[in-house]
Design a protein around this motif. Structure first.
Motif, PDB file in Angstrom:
ATOM      1  N   ARG A 104      16.085  15.031  -4.067  1.00 28.59           N
ATOM      2  CA  ARG A 104      15.193  15.823  -4.915  1.00 28.59           C
ATOM      3  C   ARG A 104      13.776  15.248  -4.869  1.00 28.59           C
ATOM      4  NH1 ARG A 104      16.158  15.786 -10.346  1.00 28.59           N
ATOM      5  NH2 ARG A 104      15.011  17.749 -10.496  1.00 28.59           N
ATOM      6  N   PRO A 105      13.099  15.387  -3.742  1.00 28.54           N
ATOM      7  CA  PRO A 105      11.731  14.842  -3.635  1.00 28.54           C
ATOM      8  C   PRO A 105      10.765  15.478  -4.619  1.00 28.54           C
ATOM      9  CG  PRO A 105      12.257  16.245  -1.750  1.00 28.54           C
ATOM     10  CD  PRO A 105      13.536  16.030  -2.486  1.00 28.54           C
ATOM     11  N   GLU A 106      11.046  16.697  -5.062  1.00 31.92           N
ATOM     12  CA  GLU A 106      10.158  17.366  -6.023  1.00 31.92           C
ATOM     13  C   GLU A 106      10.146  16.654  -7.373  1.00 31.92           C
ATOM     14  OE1 GLU A 106      14.248  19.176  -6.463  1.00 31.92           O
ATOM     15  OE2 GLU A 106      12.930  18.642  -4.778  1.00 31.92           O
ATOM     16  N   ALA A 107      11.169  15.806  -7.624  1.00 27.85           N
ATOM     17  CA  ALA A 107      11.230  15.071  -8.892  1.00 27.85           C
ATOM     18  C   ALA A 107      10.385  13.797  -8.857  1.00 27.85           C
ATOM     19  CB  ALA A 107      12.681  14.711  -9.223  1.00 27.85           C
ATOM     20  N   LEU A 108       9.755  13.507  -7.720  1.00 29.87           N
ATOM     21  CA  LEU A 108       8.954  12.288  -7.578  1.00 29.87           C
ATOM     22  C   LEU A 108       7.468  12.619  -7.482  1.00 29.87           C
ATOM     23  CD1 LEU A 108      11.170  10.286  -5.059  1.00 29.87           C
ATOM     24  CD2 LEU A 108      11.201  10.203  -7.555  1.00 29.87           C
ATOM     25  N   ASP A 109       7.051  13.587  -8.256  1.00 31.73           N
ATOM     26  CA  ASP A 109       5.665  14.054  -8.207  1.00 31.73           C
ATOM     27  C   ASP A 109       4.673  12.928  -8.495  1.00 31.73           C
ATOM     28  OD1 ASP A 109       3.695  16.231  -8.037  1.00 31.73           O
ATOM     29  OD2 ASP A 109       3.360  15.791 -10.151  1.00 31.73           O
ATOM     30  N   GLU A 110       5.032  12.005  -9.440  1.00 36.86           N
ATOM     31  CA  GLU A 110       4.105  10.930  -9.795  1.00 36.86           C
ATOM     32  C   GLU A 110       3.859   9.986  -8.630  1.00 36.86           C
ATOM     33  OE1 GLU A 110       8.146   9.287 -11.337  1.00 36.86           O
ATOM     34  OE2 GLU A 110       7.219  11.196 -10.807  1.00 36.86           O
ATOM     35  N   PHE A 111       4.862   9.811  -7.750  1.00 37.35           N
ATOM     36  CA  PHE A 111       4.689   8.955  -6.579  1.00 37.35           C
ATOM     37  C   PHE A 111       3.909   9.675  -5.479  1.00 37.35           C
ATOM     38  CE2 PHE A 111       8.486   7.093  -8.592  1.00 37.35           C
ATOM     39  CZ  PHE A 111       8.056   5.781  -8.694  1.00 37.35           C
ATOM     40  N   GLN A 112       4.157  10.955  -5.326  1.00 44.22           N
ATOM     41  CA  GLN A 112       3.428  11.719  -4.313  1.00 44.22           C
ATOM     42  C   GLN A 112       1.936  11.771  -4.631  1.00 44.22           C
ATOM     43  OE1 GLN A 112       5.408  15.228  -2.634  1.00 44.22           O
ATOM     44  NE2 GLN A 112       7.128  14.853  -4.035  1.00 44.22           N
TER      45      GLN A 112
ATOM     46  N   PRO B 122       0.828  -1.206   0.000  1.00 38.50           N
ATOM     47  CA  PRO B 122       0.000   0.000   0.000  1.00 38.50           C
ATOM     48  C   PRO B 122       0.862   1.256   0.000  1.00 38.50           C
ATOM     49  CG  PRO B 122      -0.727  -1.565   1.686  1.00 38.50           C
ATOM     50  CD  PRO B 122       0.584  -2.063   1.179  1.00 38.50           C
ATOM     51  N   ALA B 123       0.384   2.298  -0.634  1.00 40.32           N
ATOM     52  CA  ALA B 123       1.147   3.542  -0.750  1.00 40.32           C
ATOM     53  C   ALA B 123       1.532   4.100   0.615  1.00 40.32           C
ATOM     54  CB  ALA B 123       0.342   4.573  -1.550  1.00 40.32           C
ATOM     55  N   GLU B 124       0.651   3.932   1.602  1.00 42.62           N
ATOM     56  CA  GLU B 124       0.944   4.483   2.927  1.00 42.62           C
ATOM     57  C   GLU B 124       2.044   3.711   3.654  1.00 42.62           C
ATOM     58  OE1 GLU B 124      -2.829   1.882   3.384  1.00 42.62           O
ATOM     59  OE2 GLU B 124      -1.985   3.306   1.934  1.00 42.62           O
TER      60      GLU B 124
ATOM     61  N   GLY C  82       0.065   8.987  -3.175  1.00 40.67           N
ATOM     62  CA  GLY C  82      -0.049   8.954  -1.721  1.00 40.67           C
ATOM     63  C   GLY C  82       1.219   8.536  -1.010  1.00 40.67           C
ATOM     64  N   ILE C  83       2.339   8.424  -1.726  1.00 36.38           N
ATOM     65  CA  ILE C  83       3.613   8.042  -1.129  1.00 36.38           C
ATOM     66  C   ILE C  83       4.315   9.286  -0.597  1.00 36.38           C
ATOM     67  CG2 ILE C  83       5.897   7.061  -1.573  1.00 36.38           C
ATOM     68  CD1 ILE C  83       4.582   5.379  -3.774  1.00 36.38           C
ATOM     69  N   GLN C  84       4.767   9.227   0.634  1.00 33.12           N
ATOM     70  CA  GLN C  84       5.511  10.346   1.200  1.00 33.12           C
ATOM     71  C   GLN C  84       6.927  10.362   0.637  1.00 33.12           C
ATOM     72  OE1 GLN C  84       5.340  11.111   5.429  1.00 33.12           O
ATOM     73  NE2 GLN C  84       3.385  10.021   5.639  1.00 33.12           N
ATOM     74  N   CYS C  85       7.314  11.473   0.034  1.00 34.69           N
ATOM     75  CA  CYS C  85       8.656  11.646  -0.518  1.00 34.69           C
ATOM     76  C   CYS C  85       9.282  12.871   0.131  1.00 34.69           C
ATOM     77  CB  CYS C  85       8.601  11.815  -2.033  1.00 34.69           C
ATOM     78  SG  CYS C  85       7.814  10.446  -2.916  1.00 34.69           S
ATOM     79  N   PHE C  86      10.461  12.722   0.680  1.00 36.98           N
ATOM     80  CA  PHE C  86      11.114  13.820   1.404  1.00 36.98           C
ATOM     81  C   PHE C  86      12.614  13.566   1.403  1.00 36.98           C
ATOM     82  CE2 PHE C  86       9.209  10.622   4.236  1.00 36.98           C
ATOM     83  CZ  PHE C  86      10.355  10.044   4.769  1.00 36.98           C
ATOM     84  N   TYR C  87      13.361  14.465   2.049  1.00 38.78           N
ATOM     85  CA  TYR C  87      14.802  14.257   2.183  1.00 38.78           C
ATOM     86  C   TYR C  87      15.169  14.299   3.661  1.00 38.78           C
ATOM     87  CZ  TYR C  87      19.850  14.785   1.533  1.00 38.78           C
ATOM     88  OH  TYR C  87      21.217  14.614   1.580  1.00 38.78           O
ATOM     89  N   HIS C  88      15.040  13.132   4.297  1.00 37.63           N
ATOM     90  CA  HIS C  88      15.377  13.007   5.717  1.00 37.63           C
ATOM     91  C   HIS C  88      15.624  11.528   6.007  1.00 37.63           C
ATOM     92  CE1 HIS C  88      15.629  13.588   9.941  1.00 37.63           C
ATOM     93  NE2 HIS C  88      15.042  14.795   9.956  1.00 37.63           N
ATOM     94  N   ASN C  89      16.854  11.083   5.772  1.00 39.03           N
ATOM     95  CA  ASN C  89      17.180   9.659   5.891  1.00 39.03           C
ATOM     96  C   ASN C  89      16.972   9.097   7.295  1.00 39.03           C
ATOM     97  OD1 ASN C  89      17.876   9.599   3.154  1.00 39.03           O
ATOM     98  ND2 ASN C  89      20.005  10.158   3.571  1.00 39.03           N
ATOM     99  N   PRO C  90      17.373   9.807   8.361  1.00 40.03           N
ATOM    100  CA  PRO C  90      17.139   9.265   9.713  1.00 40.03           C
ATOM    101  C   PRO C  90      15.652   9.086  10.027  1.00 40.03           C
ATOM    102  CG  PRO C  90      18.813  10.986   9.777  1.00 40.03           C
ATOM    103  CD  PRO C  90      18.214  11.028   8.400  1.00 40.03           C
ATOM    104  N   TYR C  91      14.827  10.032   9.597  1.00 39.54           N
ATOM    105  CA  TYR C  91      13.383   9.923   9.829  1.00 39.54           C
ATOM    106  C   TYR C  91      12.823   8.682   9.124  1.00 39.54           C
ATOM    107  CZ  TYR C  91       8.392  10.997   9.438  1.00 39.54           C
ATOM    108  OH  TYR C  91       7.025  10.928   9.476  1.00 39.54           O
ATOM    109  N   LEU C  92      13.288   8.444   7.905  1.00 43.30           N
ATOM    110  CA  LEU C  92      12.820   7.279   7.143  1.00 43.30           C
ATOM    111  C   LEU C  92      13.182   5.985   7.865  1.00 43.30           C
ATOM    112  CD1 LEU C  92      11.676   6.410   4.217  1.00 43.30           C
ATOM    113  CD2 LEU C  92      14.073   5.880   3.745  1.00 43.30           C
TER     114      LEU C  92
END
Length: 363
Positions: A115-123, A105-107, A126-136
């Motif tokens: 470059r999370p802005e380059a993953l617009d099709e995934f966002q 599931p996307a969630e 409903g997929i969370q795209c960001f730049y924070h490796n420790p949080y992930l």
């Protein structure tokens, strides 16, 4: 119908000088590596999802038998939560495969990339795209490293303090040995598939299909089987060994008695049978305690004790009690290949079994 699909002037090979054509095989090899890598990661996720579903069902059944109310599984261990570090070509292809073919599931899928802005099709899915490796890594229980080898030391430094013992790190960074990964991450629950490419091969990987579409083609899917050498790319079977021990670790984290774990393994890996397997798979192989631990440990292990915690990096670098059976038992190889194809919806008979290879390139 795509009117441009077979237009010669739009093909990759068009315009390449004759003296450079000898290098075109690298395109097929590169595509084959991505297809195999995504296929094996998808298969692993399917196994983890099936295991979790089986554990939930058995928990519910026990509660019903004992007259207790079954708790709704809502803690972090009950769902497979996948994190991908890296939003480049491999990261995107892997995300598509996991979404469509597992399906996750996307969630339950998140991507950390510069470059999370380059993953617009995934966002949009409903997929969370960001730049924070420790949080992930704090959130996920399975993390795929789809980054460049040069980026790995920095990423490992960022995430090593956030890694829980049970979190599985799955690395695609082929240039970084697993022993080095262990040092960088201060972590042992690591899987790293290793692929060996042969010089003379028939390019069966195609050029235009999406990875998810390629993995729904029976011929391509069979070529990705762990024991197959088709397409000139051979998987080191120590990866499959690591998969088994990774599942043992998941059960150990739940303090599950080893006899119960063996039952789950038999149901998970040996539940799909050929026509000549006999009633209820009577003639099929079955996993025993001695397949995974040495004889001394077997004698001292009481029935209610779980398996020990295994260092997956050592499993993939050294011989284990399971090594010989995995590489020499044709019955086990046949059943694992059948399970692999069946998990992707491809029916297989013994006559269709791919050529077996147990290639073991250096780690």
């Amino acid at each position: 119908m795509d009117l441009l699909e077979d237009l010669e002037s739009l093909q990759f090979e068009y315009g390449i000088q004759e003296e450079d054509c000898s290098w075109l095989y690298l395109q097929g090899r590169s595509r084959g590596l991505v297809i195999k890598a995504c296929a094996h990661a998808t298969f692993f996720c399917k196994l983890l999802c099936n295991l979790r579903e089986s554990l939930r069902e058995k928990h519910t059944s026990r509660c019903l038998l004992t007259g207790l109310l079954a708790d709704t599984p809502d803690d972090d261990d009950d769902e497979l939560k996948v994190g991908i570090i890296g939003g480049g070509h491999l990261g995107k292809q892997l995300a598509c495969a996991l979404l469509q073919l597992v399906p996750i599931p996307a969630e339950n899928l998140r991507i950390s990339t510069r470059r999370p802005e380059a993953l617009d099709e995934f966002q949009k899915l409903g997929i969370q795209c960001f730049y924070h490796n420790p949080y992930l890594v704090n959130w996920a229980n399975l993390v795929f490293l789809c980054c460049l080898p040069s980026q790995l030391p920095t990423i490992c430094l960022e995430i090593q303090a956030c890694l829980e013992k049970g979190c599985i790190v799955y690395s695609f960074a082929a240039a970084v040995p697993i022993a080095r990964l262990k040092l960088l991450l201060h972590h042992t629950n690591i899987l790293r598939p290793q692929y060996q490419c042969v010089e003379d091969f028939v390019n069966i990987w195609g050029a235009n299909k999406e990875i998810t579409a390629a993995l729904q083609d029976p011929a391509t899917l069979q070529a990705t089987c762990p024991y197959s050498s088709a397409g000139g790319i051979i998987l080191n079977i120590k990866w499959l060994e690591g998969v088994f021990y990774a599942i043992l670790n998941i059960c150990t984290a739940k303090d599950m008695p080893h006899l119960q774990v063996l039952q789950h393994l038999n149901e998970l890996f040996l539940s799909v049978h050929f026509e000549d397997c006999g009633k209820d798979g009577a003639s099929c192989p079955k996993f025993q305690l001695g397949d995974f631990v040495n004889q001394v440990y077997t004698k001292n292990l009481s029935q209610k004790r779980p398996f020990p915690w295994f260092d997956l990096t050592a499993v993939q670098l050294k011989e284990t009690p399971f090594s010989q059976q995995l590489s020499t038992s044709t019955a086990l190889q046949d059943h694992l290949t059948l399970l692999y194809c069946d998990s992707f919806g491809i029916s297989l008979t013994k006559k269709q079994q791919p050529v077996v290879s147990t290639g073991s390139p250096s780690q």
